[in-house]
Design a protein around this motif. Structure first.
Motif, mmCIF file in Angstrom:
data_model
loop_
_atom_site.group_PDB
_atom_site.id
_atom_site.type_symbol
_atom_site.label_atom_id
_atom_site.label_comp_id
_atom_site.label_asym_id
_atom_site.label_seq_id
_atom_site.Cartn_x
_atom_site.Cartn_y
_atom_site.Cartn_z
ATOM 1 N N ALA A 15 0.835 -1.205 0.000
ATOM 2 C CA ALA A 15 0.000 0.000 0.000
ATOM 3 C C ALA A 15 0.866 1.251 0.000
ATOM 4 C CB ALA A 15 -0.931 -0.005 1.210
ATOM 5 N N CYS A 71 -5.597 5.445 -2.695
ATOM 6 C CA CYS A 71 -4.432 4.692 -2.217
ATOM 7 C C CYS A 71 -4.049 5.115 -0.806
ATOM 8 C CB CYS A 71 -3.249 4.885 -3.163
ATOM 9 S SG CYS A 71 -3.422 4.036 -4.735
ATOM 10 N N GLN A 92 -6.472 3.480 1.564
ATOM 11 C CA GLN A 92 -6.137 2.066 1.725
ATOM 12 C C GLN A 92 -4.927 1.901 2.635
ATOM 13 O OE1 GLN A 92 -5.550 0.470 -2.175
ATOM 14 N NE2 GLN A 92 -7.748 0.307 -2.620
ATOM 15 N N GLU A 122 -5.979 2.300 6.209
ATOM 16 C CA GLU A 122 -6.670 1.103 6.688
ATOM 17 C C GLU A 122 -5.686 -0.018 7.001
ATOM 18 O OE1 GLU A 122 -9.563 0.122 3.712
ATOM 19 O OE2 GLU A 122 -10.688 1.985 4.034
ATOM 20 N N HIS A 123 -4.720 -0.235 6.106
ATOM 21 C CA HIS A 123 -3.721 -1.280 6.336
ATOM 22 C C HIS A 123 -2.859 -0.946 7.544
ATOM 23 C CE1 HIS A 123 -4.583 -3.768 2.901
ATOM 24 N NE2 HIS A 123 -4.460 -2.748 2.061
#
Length: 125
Positions: free
Chosen positions: A13, A105, A108, A111-112
């Motif tokens: 990511a 991106c 994401q 979140e990761h």
């Protein structure tokens, strides 16, 4: 999901964020270049309007200057302005698309990162 899987996804990511930011920056630079070129052409056209058609003008070609009729210079500038006007909406569209991709991106990645942090904390406990 194991900690190494989460770490791997986080790294992927992060790479996507970096590449999308680079694409956005390139698109922004291209838009700025086109806008600058368009302004330069407009200023030059205004200056050429003050000259008569039989006036001697010189066009820069590499390291030299070539005697060129004013009419031919005006036509060349009109062509360059038309190209900029056609290219600018496409470049703006690419910049908007790359900005959208960049924000997705980044989301994401966040979140990761949260998932990775929660796994790390769960393993400590």
């Amino acid at each position: 999901m194991s900690l190494t899987d989460a770490q791997q996804r986080l790294l992927e990511a992060q790479q996507k964020v970096l590449s999308s930011r680079q694409a956005f920056n390139q698109a922004t630079q291209h838009v700025n270049l086109l806008e600058r070129e368009q302004k330069r052409v407009q200023i030059t056209q205004r200056e050429l309007e003050t000259l008569q058609d039989d006036h001697h003008t010189y066009k820069g070609v590499g390291r030299m200057f070539v005697l060129t009729p004013v009419v031919q210079l005006r036509e060349g500038l009109n062509t360059r302005e038309t190209n900029c006007q056609e290219e600018l909406p496409k470049a703006l569209e690419r910049r908007t698309a790359s900005e959208k991709t960049m924000t997705e991106c980044e989301e994401q990645f966040r979140e990761h990162f949260k998932a990775f942090k929660s796994l790390q904390e769960a393993q400590k406990a």
